[in-house]
Design an enzyme around this catalytic site. Structure first.
Site, PDB file in Angstrom:
ATOM      1  N   ILE A  81     -68.978  37.152 -11.920  1.00 55.92           N
ATOM      2  CA  ILE A  81     -68.542  36.772 -13.271  1.00 55.92           C
ATOM      3  C   ILE A  81     -67.181  36.103 -13.190  1.00 55.92           C
ATOM      4  O   ILE A  81     -66.225  36.690 -12.669  1.00 55.92           O
ATOM      5  CB  ILE A  81     -68.452  37.996 -14.200  1.00 55.92           C
ATOM      6  CG1 ILE A  81     -69.773  38.774 -14.215  1.00 55.92           C
ATOM      7  CG2 ILE A  81     -68.062  37.565 -15.606  1.00 55.92           C
ATOM      8  CD1 ILE A  81     -69.708  40.063 -15.018  1.00 55.92           C
ATOM      9  N   THR A  82     -67.064  34.893 -13.716  1.00 55.38           N
ATOM     10  CA  THR A  82     -65.757  34.248 -13.804  1.00 55.38           C
ATOM     11  C   THR A  82     -65.062  34.675 -15.095  1.00 55.38           C
ATOM     12  O   THR A  82     -65.715  35.008 -16.085  1.00 55.38           O
ATOM     13  CB  THR A  82     -65.881  32.716 -13.769  1.00 55.38           C
ATOM     14  OG1 THR A  82     -66.568  32.249 -14.946  1.00 55.38           O
ATOM     15  CG2 THR A  82     -66.625  32.250 -12.522  1.00 55.38           C
ATOM     16  N   GLY A  83     -63.734  34.658 -15.048  1.00 57.59           N
ATOM     17  CA  GLY A  83     -62.976  35.079 -16.228  1.00 57.59           C
ATOM     18  C   GLY A  83     -63.283  36.519 -16.598  1.00 57.59           C
ATOM     19  O   GLY A  83     -63.438  36.848 -17.779  1.00 57.59           O
ATOM     20  N   ALA A  84     -63.349  37.388 -15.590  1.00 58.24           N
ATOM     21  CA  ALA A  84     -63.869  38.740 -15.799  1.00 58.24           C
ATOM     22  C   ALA A  84     -62.800  39.800 -15.976  1.00 58.24           C
ATOM     23  O   ALA A  84     -63.125  40.982 -16.084  1.00 58.24           O
ATOM     24  CB  ALA A  84     -64.770  39.124 -14.628  1.00 58.24           C
ATOM     25  N   SER A  98     -60.704  40.214 -18.492  1.00 58.52           N
ATOM     26  CA  SER A  98     -60.415  40.590 -19.878  1.00 58.52           C
ATOM     27  C   SER A  98     -61.548  40.103 -20.768  1.00 58.52           C
ATOM     28  O   SER A  98     -62.431  39.345 -20.338  1.00 58.52           O
ATOM     29  CB  SER A  98     -59.081  39.977 -20.348  1.00 58.52           C
ATOM     30  OG  SER A  98     -59.166  38.559 -20.363  1.00 58.52           O
ATOM     31  N   GLY A  99     -61.528  40.536 -22.018  1.00 63.58           N
ATOM     32  CA  GLY A  99     -62.428  40.007 -23.030  1.00 63.58           C
ATOM     33  C   GLY A  99     -63.905  40.093 -22.694  1.00 63.58           C
ATOM     34  O   GLY A  99     -64.400  41.113 -22.198  1.00 63.58           O
ATOM     35  N   TYR A 120     -61.940  21.185 -26.469  1.00 63.06           N
ATOM     36  CA  TYR A 120     -62.708  22.409 -26.282  1.00 63.06           C
ATOM     37  C   TYR A 120     -64.171  22.202 -26.696  1.00 63.06           C
ATOM     38  O   TYR A 120     -65.096  22.600 -25.968  1.00 63.06           O
ATOM     39  CB  TYR A 120     -62.088  23.546 -27.096  1.00 63.06           C
ATOM     40  CG  TYR A 120     -62.827  24.850 -26.970  1.00 63.06           C
ATOM     41  CD1 TYR A 120     -62.763  25.590 -25.799  1.00 63.06           C
ATOM     42  CD2 TYR A 120     -63.603  25.339 -28.021  1.00 63.06           C
ATOM     43  CE1 TYR A 120     -63.449  26.778 -25.669  1.00 63.06           C
ATOM     44  CE2 TYR A 120     -64.293  26.528 -27.905  1.00 63.06           C
ATOM     45  CZ  TYR A 120     -64.211  27.246 -26.726  1.00 63.06           C
ATOM     46  OH  TYR A 120     -64.901  28.427 -26.598  1.00 63.06           O
TER      47      TYR A 120
END
Length: 282
Positions: free
Chosen positions: A8-11, A13-14, A166
């Protein structure tokens, strides 16, 4: 998810953290990727607080750097012999145009190019792992995206708008899913994209202007990160979507993308340009 491996990337937080928690609770080995070692180790501890027997790993990567993305792929393949789920979750929105060390506009580089590169570098491993899945976190913001961005991938014309950049990157996520689905035909690998909902996850707080304040004001009305992660986890783990590929999901149901996101011609144009920029995916 027993015996399965997820990246998982960006794992840290959130949405990414809650996705990691949910998949770990189902028995998967979950590799969390993030930029900061301290935040990464805190994320591991947080998951273990609620899933004591969680099988977790941390791999550092800065998705604004293609060199760092390549190292992540190398490190992962050196350590793991299979990959059942690649959850391309990391996302960025900023107010002012910034350029990465590779010379790319930061939102496009982080939200699309990094995941295009990572997926292609891990594609052989995904294929050899059987019925594996690539899940791309997009957004309903893709409806703000315009195909004009295909001729201005670096957002250099007409004045920079963080929300437009974005939206374009989220449109790119769906077009990438579309292009990848075609290339995966005849394999057991599937790919789908999703909108997680409007989530109270800390996303957008790294921006510097009005958007940051709007996020703070809207926070009480947003979904929790746990609720927002449900569709990601569903696409990563549910037997209900086994064999389903190339679709866009909202609230764990198939939804209709924007007209721009349904263009096979645009998907191919984006794929070829992404190939030129990253050197993979031919």
């Amino acid at each position: 998810m027993q015996e399965k491996v997820c990246l998982i990337t960006g794992a840290t937080s959130g949405l990414g953290l809650e996705s990691a928690r949910a998949l770990a609770s189902q028995g998967a080995t979950v590799v969390l990727s993030g930029r900061d070692k301290g935040r990464g180790e805190a994320a591991l501890a947080e998951v273990r607080r609620t899933v004591p027997n969680a099988k977790l790993d941390l791999m550092l990567a800065d998705l604004t750097s293609l060199t760092s993305v390549r190292k992540l792929a190398e490190d992962f393949q050196r350590k793991y012999s299979r990959l059942d789920v690649l959850l391309n979750n990391a996302g960025l929105i900023i107010d002012r145009r910034k350029v990465t060390p590779d010379g790319f506009e930061a939102t496009f580089a982080t939200n699309h190019l990094a995941h295009f590169l990572l997926t292609n570098l891990l594609l052989d491993l995904l294929k050899s792992s059987g019925a594996s899945r690539v899940v791309n976190v997009s957004s309903e913001a893709h409806r703000m995206g315009s195909l004009n961005f295909l001729d201005d991938l670096q957002a250099e014309r007409g004045g920079y708008s963080g929300t437009r950049a974005y939206g374009n990157s989220k449109l790119a996520n769906i077009l990438f899913t579309r292009g990848l689905k075609r290339r995966l035909e005849g394999t057991k690998v599937t790919t789908n994209s999703l909108h997680p909902g409007v989530v109270r996850s800390g996303f957008g707080l790294n921006s510097e202007g009005l958007f940051k304040h709007l996020v703070k004001l809207a926070a009480p009305f947003m979904l929790s990160a746990e609720d927002g992660a449900r569709t990601s986890v569903y696409l990563a783990a549910s037997p209900e979507v086994e064999g389903v590929s190339g679709r866009y999901f909202i609230k764990r149901k198939v939804a209709k993308e924007s007209k721009a996101a349904q263009s096979d011609e645009a998907a191919e144009k984006l794929w070829q340009k992404s190939t030129e920029l990253t050197g993979v995916g031919r």
